[in-house]
Scaffold this active site. Structure first.
Site, PDB file in Angstrom:
ATOM      1  CG  ASP A 154      -1.908   1.100   1.248  1.00 14.67           C
ATOM      2  OD1 ASP A 154      -1.932   1.889   0.277  1.00 14.67           O
ATOM      3  OD2 ASP A 154      -2.681   1.197   2.217  1.00 14.67           O
ATOM      4  CG  ASP A 198       6.040  11.340  -8.102  1.00 14.49           C
ATOM      5  OD1 ASP A 198       6.147  12.238  -8.962  1.00 14.49           O
ATOM      6  OD2 ASP A 198       6.676  11.340  -7.042  1.00 14.49           O
ATOM      7  N   PRO A 229     -10.838  -0.796   3.083  1.00 11.39           N
ATOM      8  CG  PRO A 229      -9.455   1.080   2.811  1.00 11.39           C
ATOM      9  CD  PRO A 229     -10.416   0.203   2.071  1.00 11.39           C
ATOM     10  N   GLY A 230     -11.221   0.346   6.508  1.00 12.04           N
ATOM     11  CA  GLY A 230     -12.101   1.185   7.323  1.00 12.04           C
ATOM     12  C   GLY A 230     -12.985   0.387   8.265  1.00 12.04           C
ATOM     13  CE  LYS A 241      -3.601   5.070   1.319  1.00  8.72           C
ATOM     14  NZ  LYS A 241      -2.975   4.053   2.195  1.00  8.72           N
TER      15      LYS A 241
END
Ligand code: 3DU
EC number: 4.1.1.23
Length: 212
Positions: free
Chosen positions: A62, A67, A172-173, A64
């Protein structure tokens, strides 16, 4: 991706020894872990192979990735070279940046997850208004794996409606952030759980309770 019990452990601990300790405790319930910056920065990318070799886990990184395309390509190269089975990239950076990640994932015959909307409250401000477009972009690009929030089931459903039933969504969460695992899995393919497992007094039991 085939994920045992549709449960991914977010292993955001700060050392190899803590990581191994938790993995030992939950290895019967879990075969896929998610490693992010906390563990990778603490222990280096070698931690990916170490945990894969010791437990036979699949590892989703992960990072993320967000760029320009040239830099995304390098980040993905290093991550897959280190043994990752999948990497998560942000979608808000646009199609060229995401395509760079997809190309490297395809080259290594590994997987890319596209992050649409994040699960925390702050995601409502900038990311939520763009999330549907991000999901549509993913479909247009042929991406089959997505990350979408367990904390807002209406939004998770919106994203499911866009990406379709054949897409693979991980969420997620659940737990500490307030999401409900069972309800989430009515829409998502797998849930990502971190603190509710690794901060629990008994991580094995925490896992088993989640699976119930
Ligand atoms: O809240 P937990 O401790 O269960 O961990 C959730 C994990 O998922 C954690 O690694 C976090 O960085 C990641 N994540 C989100 O929480 C929300 C997102 O939208 C994307 C990733």
């Amino acid at each position: 991706m085939n994920i045992k019990n549709n449960l991914i452990l977010a292993l955001d601990v700060g050392s190899e020894s803590e990581a191994i300790d938790i993995c030992e405790k939950v290895k019967e319930s879990i075969d896929t872990i998610k490693i992010g910056y906390p563990l990778a920065l603490a222990e280096g990318l070698e931690i990916i192979k170490k945990l894969k070799d010791k437990f036979g886990f699949k590892v989703i990184c992960d990072f993320k990735v967000a760029d320009i395309d040239a830099t995304n390509e390098k980040i993905c190269e290093e991550t897959f070279k280190a043994g990752a089975d999948a990497i998560i990239c942000h979608g808000f950076v646009g199609p060229d940046s995401v395509q760079a990640c997809l190309d490297v994932a395809n080259k290594y015959e590994k997987e890319l997850f596209l992050l649409t909307e994040m699960s925390h409250p702050g995601a409502k401000k900038f990311l939520q208004p763009a999330a549907d477009e991000i999901a549509k972009m993913g479909i247009k690009m042929g991406i089959t794996n997505y990350v979408a929030p367990a904390t807002r089931l209406d939004r998770l459903q919106d994203i499911r409606n866009i990406v379709g039933e054949d897409a693979y969504i991980i969420s997620p969460g659940v737990g500490k952030q307030g999401g409900d695992g069972k309800k989430t899995l009515e829409i998502s393919n797998a849930i990502i759980v971190g603190r509710s497992i690794y901060e629990a007094e008994n991580p094995k039991e925490a896992c088993e309770n989640l699976l119930k």
